[in-house]
Design an enzyme around this catalytic site. Structure first.
Site, PDB file in Angstrom:
ATOM      1  N   LEU A 163       7.292  19.697   5.487  1.00  0.00           N
ATOM      2  CA  LEU A 163       6.543  18.604   6.092  1.00  0.00           C
ATOM      3  C   LEU A 163       6.745  18.669   7.600  1.00  0.00           C
ATOM      4  O   LEU A 163       7.888  18.732   8.067  1.00  0.00           O
ATOM      5  CB  LEU A 163       7.017  17.254   5.550  1.00  0.00           C
ATOM      6  CG  LEU A 163       7.068  17.116   4.019  1.00  0.00           C
ATOM      7  CD1 LEU A 163       7.556  15.723   3.635  1.00  0.00           C
ATOM      8  CD2 LEU A 163       5.707  17.414   3.390  1.00  0.00           C
ATOM      9  N   CYS A 164       5.652  18.691   8.331  1.00  0.00           N
ATOM     10  CA  CYS A 164       5.721  18.705   9.793  1.00  0.00           C
ATOM     11  C   CYS A 164       6.537  19.908  10.275  1.00  0.00           C
ATOM     12  O   CYS A 164       6.285  21.038   9.877  1.00  0.00           O
ATOM     13  CB  CYS A 164       6.293  17.377  10.288  1.00  0.00           C
ATOM     14  SG  CYS A 164       6.160  17.090  12.070  1.00  0.00           S
TER      15      CYS A 164
END
Length: 353
Positions: free
Chosen positions: A101-102
């Site tokens: 994520l990210c």
């Protein structure tokens, strides 16, 4: 994919961490049973921003998980901890599906999982990811990238898109849509959508297509054209195309096809309608056309998709368009969290500026 392990260590971003816990760590057996077995894995004590977390298991537990999720990594200017990198690599070698994520993509890249693969991260860090890991094909203009056993997402809200994408892969569109409605977030944004680097985040009412989207979703059974959409939006076809590219990152026809396919997925999961009937209900015309587009987009024929997700999710009744409404699954009360909280926070900042 029954076990989800969240890999954490000092310096993780609390927003992406919280999103993953909300989706996979909550008890959602009232929506689908069984839900995921969730494990928080890390060193004995982890500092996340201003908070401290005590993991349930050590990082060695990642090797036993079906899915490993790596939240955003705060300090991308330095290498992530070697023990985290080694544990994520070992989990993937043991057969786990690994998703970042990210800026968690920097952990996956350090583990060598992104070499030769297309990947993404928060748009502000794509150049740094490219510089430090030249063997990675970094795409700065998408919300998430699915390579099968390795997945990456862009920043912040795009992390929720990837989490819901994983749920959709494991449990089908109807379940993912129900969870999205519970979290008050859009039920589906394609991974290929733009990250909105140069435009404001399109909240309801503040972009030219805000009223057009729900109008289209209520008419997916009709043979809509670009001219029909432009007429409804009150603009020329050329201007419509520009706005679609700005807001969704794709063309009006491609967006419309995606909505038809998503609606077909839900009807296959929630009804006993024939493929011919579903083709009519989704505006695809014939079963042949639906099968061709469905197989190309989803990867399997409609009949195979139905057998897979009807078996996993059990008996469901009713139909719905896009949002999972009427699926026969009673969701938890729609609390004004997730996206609504983001809207409120952004609104407060805007009010101060």
């Amino acid at each position: 994919m029954t076990t989800v392990a969240l890999a954490i260590t000092d310096g993780m971003l609390h927003f992406e961490l919280s999103l993953a816990i909300e989706v996979f760590g909550s008890d959602l057996t009232h929506i689908v049973d069984p839900w995921y077995d969730f494990a928080l894995c890390g060193p004995s004590a982890v500092r996340v921003d201003r908070f401290h977390l005590v993991p349930d298991h050590g990082l060695d537990r990642l090797r036993q998980a079906d899915t490993v999720i790596v939240p955003g990594w705060a300090d991308v200017d330095r290498d992530p901890p070697a023990e985290l990198v080694d544990a994520v690599r070992a989990a993937h070698e043991a057969g786990a599906r690994v998703a970042s994520l990210c800026t968690g993509a920097f952990v996956l890249a350090a583990a060598g999982l992104l070499d030769g693969r297309r990947a993404t991260t928060h748009w502000a860090h794509t150049e740094e990811l490219t510089r430090r890991h030249p063997r990675v094909a970094v795409d700065p203009d998408v919300l998430y990238v699915d390579n099968g056993s390795v997945l990456t997402s862009a920043g912040k809200a795009a992390a929720m898109d990837l989490c819901l994408h994983l749920v959709r892969l494991d449990h089908g569109s109807a379940v993912a849509n129900t969870i999205a409605r519970r979290l008050v977030v859009p039920p589906h944004r394609d991974g290929g959508q733009a990250q909105f680097v140069t435009t404001p985040v399109p909240t309801p009412g503040n972009h030219p297509l805000a009223r057009l989207f729900p109008w289209v979703l209520q008419r997916l059974d009709q043979a809509l054209t670009v001219e029909d959409l432009a007429r409804q939006a009150g603009m020329s076809s050329r201007h419509l195309g520009r706005h679609f590219r700005s807001v969704t990152g794709t063309t009006p026809l491609q967006w419309l096809l995606t909505q038809r396919i998503r609606h077909a997925q839900e009807l296959l999961e929630t009804t006993d309608d024939t493929v011919d009937t579903i083709a009519t209900a989704t505006g695809m015309g014939t079963a042949t056309t639906l099968r061709r587009h469905f197989a190309r987009t989803v990867g399997v024929p409609p009949d195979t998709y139905r057998r897979t997700f009807r078996t996993r999710a059990g008996t469901r009744t009713g139909t719905g368009i896009g949002t999972g409404i009427g699926t026969g699954i009673r969701p938890a009360p729609a609390l004004p969290n997730a996206a609504a909280a983001i809207d409120l926070a952004v609104g407060a900042l805007v009010g101060r500026s």
